[in-house]
Design a protein around this motif. Sequence first.
Motif, PDB file in Angstrom:
ATOM      1  N   ILE A  25      31.538  53.791  58.768  1.00 53.77           N
ATOM      2  CA  ILE A  25      32.935  53.774  59.223  1.00 53.77           C
ATOM      3  C   ILE A  25      33.918  54.140  58.112  1.00 53.77           C
ATOM      4  O   ILE A  25      34.826  54.957  58.336  1.00 53.77           O
ATOM      5  CB  ILE A  25      33.275  52.404  59.849  1.00 53.77           C
ATOM      6  N   PRO A  26      33.791  53.567  56.893  1.00 56.53           N
ATOM      7  CA  PRO A  26      34.713  53.989  55.826  1.00 56.53           C
ATOM      8  C   PRO A  26      34.613  55.476  55.509  1.00 56.53           C
ATOM      9  O   PRO A  26      35.614  56.097  55.134  1.00 56.53           O
ATOM     10  CB  PRO A  26      34.268  53.136  54.626  1.00 56.53           C
ATOM     11  N   LEU A  28      34.127  57.906  57.638  1.00 55.36           N
ATOM     12  CA  LEU A  28      34.955  58.601  58.627  1.00 55.36           C
ATOM     13  C   LEU A  28      36.426  58.533  58.237  1.00 55.36           C
ATOM     14  O   LEU A  28      37.176  59.504  58.389  1.00 55.36           O
ATOM     15  CB  LEU A  28      34.741  57.985  60.011  1.00 55.36           C
ATOM     16  N   HIS A  29      36.825  57.384  57.705  1.00 57.25           N
ATOM     17  CA  HIS A  29      38.210  57.222  57.246  1.00 57.25           C
ATOM     18  C   HIS A  29      38.503  58.151  56.064  1.00 57.25           C
ATOM     19  O   HIS A  29      39.554  58.794  56.000  1.00 57.25           O
ATOM     20  CB  HIS A  29      38.458  55.767  56.854  1.00 57.25           C
ATOM     21  N   TYR A  30      37.547  58.249  55.130  1.00 55.74           N
ATOM     22  CA  TYR A  30      37.727  59.101  53.959  1.00 55.74           C
ATOM     23  C   TYR A  30      37.886  60.561  54.356  1.00 55.74           C
ATOM     24  O   TYR A  30      38.744  61.281  53.837  1.00 55.74           O
ATOM     25  CB  TYR A  30      36.519  58.980  53.015  1.00 55.74           C
ATOM     26  N   ARG A  32      38.611  61.925  57.382  1.00 61.10           N
ATOM     27  CA  ARG A  32      39.595  62.280  58.406  1.00 61.10           C
ATOM     28  C   ARG A  32      41.021  62.103  57.927  1.00 61.10           C
ATOM     29  O   ARG A  32      41.955  62.617  58.536  1.00 61.10           O
ATOM     30  CB  ARG A  32      39.374  61.416  59.646  1.00 61.10           C
ATOM     31  N   GLN A  33      41.226  61.365  56.826  1.00 62.34           N
ATOM     32  CA  GLN A  33      42.571  61.115  56.345  1.00 62.34           C
ATOM     33  C   GLN A  33      42.650  61.356  54.842  1.00 62.34           C
ATOM     34  O   GLN A  33      41.641  61.334  54.139  1.00 62.34           O
ATOM     35  CB  GLN A  33      42.987  59.661  56.647  1.00 62.34           C
ATOM     36  N   THR A  35      43.110  60.148  51.338  1.00 62.61           N
ATOM     37  CA  THR A  35      42.761  58.844  50.804  1.00 62.61           C
ATOM     38  C   THR A  35      42.889  58.845  49.290  1.00 62.61           C
ATOM     39  O   THR A  35      42.734  59.884  48.644  1.00 62.61           O
ATOM     40  CB  THR A  35      41.323  58.450  51.198  1.00 62.61           C
ATOM     41  N   GLU A  37      40.915  57.058  47.480  1.00 65.68           N
ATOM     42  CA  GLU A  37      39.608  56.724  46.949  1.00 65.68           C
ATOM     43  C   GLU A  37      39.081  57.847  46.059  1.00 65.68           C
ATOM     44  O   GLU A  37      39.269  59.031  46.348  1.00 65.68           O
ATOM     45  CB  GLU A  37      38.608  56.466  48.087  1.00 65.68           C
ATOM     46  N   GLN A  45      29.520  55.505  48.584  1.00 73.11           N
ATOM     47  CA  GLN A  45      29.495  55.040  49.964  1.00 73.11           C
ATOM     48  C   GLN A  45      28.555  55.894  50.810  1.00 73.11           C
ATOM     49  O   GLN A  45      27.805  55.380  51.653  1.00 73.11           O
ATOM     50  CB  GLN A  45      30.906  55.076  50.557  1.00 73.11           C
TER      51      GLN A  45
END
Length: 222
Positions: A25-26, A28-30, A32-33, A35, A37, A45
């Motif tokens: 899940i993280p 997908l966040h990285y 798609r947006q 970030t 990070e 990850q």
Amino acid sequence: MLNEDFFGRVAIIFVMTVMATSSAIPLLHYFRQDTSESSLAIVTQLASTVFLLLLLVMTITRLPPKGTARGIEPRVTSVAGTFMILLALNLTPELQNEAVQVTALCLVLIGTASSIFCLYWLGRSFALMATARRLVTTGPYAIVRHPLYICEAIFVIGMILSHLSLLMVALGAFQFILQYRRARNEEAILRKTFPEYDDYARRVPMLLPQFFDKAIPNSGGQ
């Protein structure tokens, strides 16, 4: 034994599916947006997700057992040794130091990437519990008898450093003790199942590589 292996497999598949999903899940966040990070954190990850997915695949496709350790202790040790570090992470906060976190991430990445290699080499012989399926003695298993545990120890050291505290060090040390006991339980059932294991154990050290011993005539292995 077959019923125990079936229900154990179902339980492990469920847990690994949850963990792999939580790890993905993280990512997908990285992706798609935008970030903040670091690339190192994202790669780490990703490696963790690949490792968990590989654990899931190897559990689904693993070979039937030829022997399994009896009693409650080997089972408790295996489960606790596997998940102790997760408990430790939930009990301790991250250390707020960028240099420490970068070092910790590097250790976690090294430990995870090398664990992926060892797990891939172990293949369908993988078992969470102390179970004999097939004797693997080549690749990293020709260097030490438990390379996967060594790689996982590097990962754990990274986690200890990332969440450094007395509690984390204590729980990490306890996890190492459990893993050592787990390795001994595995060796007991492997010796009982495969007569050739004694010869393998004489040639190959348990945990620490002995590269120079091979060049010494009549030197004994562990």
